[in-house]
Motif scaffolding. Sequence first.
Motif, short mmCIF file in Angstrom:
data_model
loop_
_atom_site.label_atom_id
_atom_site.label_comp_id
_atom_site.label_asym_id
_atom_site.label_seq_id
_atom_site.Cartn_x
_atom_site.Cartn_y
_atom_site.Cartn_z
N GLY A 229 -16.55 -20.74 -28.11
CA GLY A 229 -16.89 -20.43 -29.49
C GLY A 229 -16.36 -21.54 -30.38
O GLY A 229 -15.90 -22.57 -29.88
N ARG A 230 -16.43 -21.32 -31.69
CA ARG A 230 -15.89 -22.34 -32.60
C ARG A 230 -14.38 -22.27 -32.58
O ARG A 230 -13.79 -21.26 -32.20
CB ARG A 230 -16.41 -22.10 -34.02
CG ARG A 230 -17.93 -22.22 -34.11
CD ARG A 230 -18.37 -22.30 -35.55
NE ARG A 230 -17.79 -21.23 -36.34
CZ ARG A 230 -17.34 -21.39 -37.58
NH1 ARG A 230 -17.36 -22.56 -38.16
NH2 ARG A 230 -16.84 -20.37 -38.24
N ARG B 281 -12.33 -20.78 -29.74
CA ARG B 281 -12.44 -19.39 -29.32
C ARG B 281 -13.35 -19.25 -28.10
O ARG B 281 -14.07 -20.17 -27.75
CB ARG B 281 -12.96 -18.54 -30.48
CG ARG B 281 -11.90 -18.33 -31.54
CD ARG B 281 -12.39 -17.37 -32.58
NE ARG B 281 -13.36 -17.99 -33.44
CZ ARG B 281 -13.12 -18.39 -34.68
NH1 ARG B 281 -11.94 -18.21 -35.21
NH2 ARG B 281 -14.06 -18.95 -35.41
N LYS B 282 -13.30 -18.08 -27.49
CA LYS B 282 -14.10 -17.87 -26.27
C LYS B 282 -15.41 -17.16 -26.61
O LYS B 282 -15.47 -16.37 -27.53
CB LYS B 282 -13.32 -16.99 -25.30
CG LYS B 282 -12.12 -17.68 -24.72
CD LYS B 282 -11.68 -17.00 -23.43
CE LYS B 282 -10.78 -17.86 -22.58
NZ LYS B 282 -9.87 -18.75 -23.29
N LEU C 152 -18.11 -14.72 -24.78
CA LEU C 152 -18.41 -13.91 -23.60
C LEU C 152 -19.86 -14.16 -23.17
O LEU C 152 -20.77 -14.02 -23.96
CB LEU C 152 -18.22 -12.43 -23.94
CG LEU C 152 -18.69 -11.45 -22.88
CD1 LEU C 152 -17.53 -10.65 -22.34
CD2 LEU C 152 -19.78 -10.54 -23.40
N LYS D 68 -25.00 -14.64 -41.00
CA LYS D 68 -23.70 -14.66 -41.67
C LYS D 68 -23.25 -16.11 -41.71
O LYS D 68 -23.25 -16.77 -40.68
CB LYS D 68 -22.70 -13.82 -40.86
CG LYS D 68 -21.38 -13.61 -41.56
CD LYS D 68 -20.38 -12.98 -40.63
CE LYS D 68 -19.35 -14.01 -40.26
NZ LYS D 68 -18.38 -13.61 -39.29
N ASP E 282 -23.66 -17.25 -37.65
CA ASP E 282 -23.70 -16.09 -36.75
C ASP E 282 -24.93 -15.26 -37.09
O ASP E 282 -25.30 -15.14 -38.25
CB ASP E 282 -22.46 -15.19 -36.94
CG ASP E 282 -21.23 -15.81 -36.31
OD1 ASP E 282 -21.38 -16.75 -35.52
OD2 ASP E 282 -20.12 -15.33 -36.61
N ALA F 108 -19.84 -6.42 -31.75
CA ALA F 108 -21.01 -7.12 -31.19
C ALA F 108 -22.06 -6.12 -30.76
O ALA F 108 -21.79 -4.93 -30.59
CB ALA F 108 -20.58 -7.97 -30.00
N ARG G 109 -14.92 -13.69 -43.10
CA ARG G 109 -14.99 -12.26 -42.79
C ARG G 109 -15.43 -11.52 -44.04
O ARG G 109 -15.00 -11.87 -45.14
CB ARG G 109 -13.62 -11.71 -42.35
CG ARG G 109 -13.05 -12.35 -41.13
CD ARG G 109 -13.61 -11.75 -39.85
NE ARG G 109 -13.18 -12.48 -38.68
CZ ARG G 109 -13.87 -13.46 -38.11
NH1 ARG G 109 -15.02 -13.85 -38.61
NH2 ARG G 109 -13.43 -14.09 -37.04
P1 ADP Z 1 -17.02 -17.08 -35.84
O1 ADP Z 1 -17.62 -15.71 -36.00
O2 ADP Z 1 -15.70 -17.16 -36.50
O3 ADP Z 1 -17.94 -18.18 -36.19
P2 ADP Z 1 -17.47 -18.01 -33.11
O4 ADP Z 1 -18.90 -18.32 -33.41
O5 ADP Z 1 -16.57 -19.10 -32.75
O6 ADP Z 1 -16.77 -17.15 -34.26
O7 ADP Z 1 -17.51 -16.96 -31.91
C1 ADP Z 1 -16.36 -16.58 -31.22
C2 ADP Z 1 -16.00 -15.14 -31.54
O8 ADP Z 1 -17.14 -14.29 -31.36
C3 ADP Z 1 -14.97 -14.61 -30.56
O9 ADP Z 1 -13.69 -14.79 -31.09
C4 ADP Z 1 -15.33 -13.14 -30.39
O10 ADP Z 1 -14.71 -12.36 -31.38
C5 ADP Z 1 -16.81 -13.10 -30.66
N1 ADP Z 1 -17.63 -13.10 -29.42
C6 ADP Z 1 -17.38 -13.70 -28.22
N2 ADP Z 1 -18.39 -13.51 -27.36
C7 ADP Z 1 -19.32 -12.77 -28.00
C8 ADP Z 1 -20.59 -12.25 -27.65
N3 ADP Z 1 -21.16 -12.46 -26.46
N4 ADP Z 1 -21.25 -11.52 -28.59
C9 ADP Z 1 -20.75 -11.31 -29.81
N5 ADP Z 1 -19.55 -11.76 -30.20
C10 ADP Z 1 -18.84 -12.50 -29.32
#
Ligand code: ADP
Length: 262
Positions: free
Chosen positions: A58-59, A62-63, A65, A112, A116, A163, A259
């Motif tokens: 992630g950004r 972050r991870k 899934l 968002k 997102d 999610a 957020r």
């Molecule tokens: P941000 O919403 O701050 O832009 P990122 O785009 O970096 O975040 O996405 C990472 C975050 O998204 C993780 O910290 C977790 O909360 C959430 N996340 C991780 N995997 C998934 C997924 N498959 N579907 C939805 N949310 C996820």
Amino acid sequence: MKLDDYNQMSNIPTKWFGHNYYYYREIGSTNHVAKELDEMYEPEGTVIIAEQQTEGEGRLGRKWLSQGEGLWFSVILRPKRDSADAPQITLLAAVAVAEAIKNKTNLTPGIKWPNDILINGRKVCGILTELNANEDDYSIILGIGINVNLSLEDLGDQLQDTATSLSLELGSNMNRMELLKEVLIQLEEWYLKWQKSGFKPIRQAWKNHNITIGEKVMISSLQEKFHGEALDIDDTGALILRDDEGEMKNFNFGEVSLRNKE
Ligand code: ADP
């Protein structure tokens, strides 16, 4: 249905995107492999896709899934625009994914800021763009993760509240290959528009799909938090916030998270 149907991909009605297609059953991260393939001069529009990522990113470290029947893929881009404009691809990709989901389902995806995609307030897609620069030019590795046919079990305890997946929202599974093709068609179209006309048309389309402007939000960087109302995005894609003291602030999305406030 697996994503290794090369025949289907060879029929994709795009000029470049998806014509060169790398499929993996399991991979660490598609962005990581895309970076390596970029450095081996694979052509623009090359797609790297995996049934599963074991280290989806992630950004801000972050991870992401990436298990269950999703679309986890990366696209290699070599923009002809100045690299200072390249972050706009993040917003461009969000527009393309939102339009693809809208075209293939009866759902209403919302963007968002910056990128997102949410449905009924829950995240269904994340986007991670990375710059791969060398001496005289640069590439963008565009990573997209879409929760297509994920069950609640796939999302697990940690993500169930924040999610969702397209199948959970639709009440039935959908054809991943069809959605992938539509995303690539939309991506190419918006990318060509951006190469030709810049951010203006993207900004307008982004605003049409967004669910952030007009909301009370909290923006956090590693050091600080800012509370206020999201007023607009400017012509670089930065978010314009009127903070609770009435002061205007602009945020680039490289270093901050947003957020919604309760
Ligand atoms: P941000 O919403 O701050 O832009 P990122 O785009 O970096 O975040 O996405 C990472 C975050 O998204 C993780 O910290 C977790 O909360 C959430 N996340 C991780 N995997 C998934 C997924 N498959 N579907 C939805 N949310 C996820």
